[in-house]
Design a protein around this motif. Sequence first.
Motif: not given
Length: 503
Positions: A15, A17, A214, A248, A357
Amino acid sequence: MIDSQPIFIAHAQQTWRDRDAARSPLDALEAVSRAAVDNAGCAGLAQCIDTVATIPFLATQVPDLAGLMPPHPGAALCQRLGLQAQTFSTDVGGNTPQLMVNFFADRLVAGTSRAVLLTGGELFATLFAALSSGHDISHWQQGGEEPAIQLGSPKEPCSALERAHGLFEPINTYPLFESALRHARGWDRATHLQRLGRLISDMSAVAAQNPHAWRGDFVTPEQALDTASGNRMITWPYTKVMNAILAVDMAAAVIMTTVGEARRLGIDPARWVYLRGGAEANDIWNVSERPVLHQSPALAACAGAALEMAGLSLEALDRFDLYSCFPSAVQVACDAIGLAVDDPRGVTVTGGLTLFGGPGNNYSLHAIAEMVAQLQADKGRHGMVTANGNYLTKHAVGIYSRDAGTSPWPLARPELQTTLDAAPRLQVDAAASGAGSIDACAVAFDKEGPSRGIVLGRMGDGRRFIANTPKGDVATLERLLASDPVGEQGRVTPGDKVNRFEF
């Protein structure tokens, strides 16, 4: 132990960000694929991967966005990883990761694949930010030259009449199922909202413990229902936190092979997670033709077939991940497989699409990766993943286990679709006129409040109608919101493209 039994030996999730537009979708697939290969802890694994499958990017189905995405990502990924492999992809849908897992299990057992890398991802958070700022992402279009083998064929997700009335958008369609569920249960408004708040809160508790989520904050039942602090109503009764998070940046990958190949490669059996059962089937394709709007016969059939194939009972399972784009999807799935929504085993291993997410078509690959990881870590022996595409339309189920079981993976499995297709369906009256009763309804909100009602119902002769409330008809919207309107009578007036419903 049967050498041809399909197993998972590696997994990875990432993931991001930072919304870094320099990172392309292909970069994301490469990063998570390399991480999966490293996760296996086997120096010779890459040379054995002869099959690469990519979950299709959702943006490729949006005409204005398709040109921004890499063509033939599977071929490009093979070039980057130095793999000599056949590449596969398929049509869009949240069911596709589990569908492809089941498909490649067949190939592994048949000996037409030795090791399969299955990967997918989305960078919608970065994409939306780049479109808003005008940032150059032309490098995203770099891809391979060889097209992938396509599994299945594309099909429009809904009818033209459904699309005209707003049923193309899942944020409108899943609340229709929710209204039918509420009526079938006989819940009053307070009981209904209480149950929705509790479901979201329970799922958030899982997301809060997941570093890949997320949105990783715990949400109380009251916070899930509260429309303050940006948690506005999207489509009644779903607040923002009850809708899948599309924006996301996430990717996942798993590697499948067989017991025999894993043994030859010297991969530690403690890493092996067996695919013990799998099934896939579709419900009645067009929502408007379904006689019952709060049940999924196809998912029930898939779950039953997969459990029977695995030789396991529902009670034997320790972990579940039920597709969770909206609360109605979870509730319908629980009913289909015979699981209570508040079962202490939980309904998700990730936190669900509304909190963990919902990366386009690829969410269930995260669920599969997480299921494999948890079983490897001895957090249970057996688990189930359900995956859902379109509008509770396309379903796929997998049963995962630390134990090999006693039966080989069967290449010939029971035919489910023929029986499902023989079920009765409703005739839709495209230009319905006269008295009709409500089967399900949804009220969409904008930032000012309720803006449009969508009604599915039946005319006196049993034919299904689809209609919207008249523009600006606040009184009808308020009546749809005030109580359970299912079963109430109204009048349908045909229009050029959109029919009108009024009490």
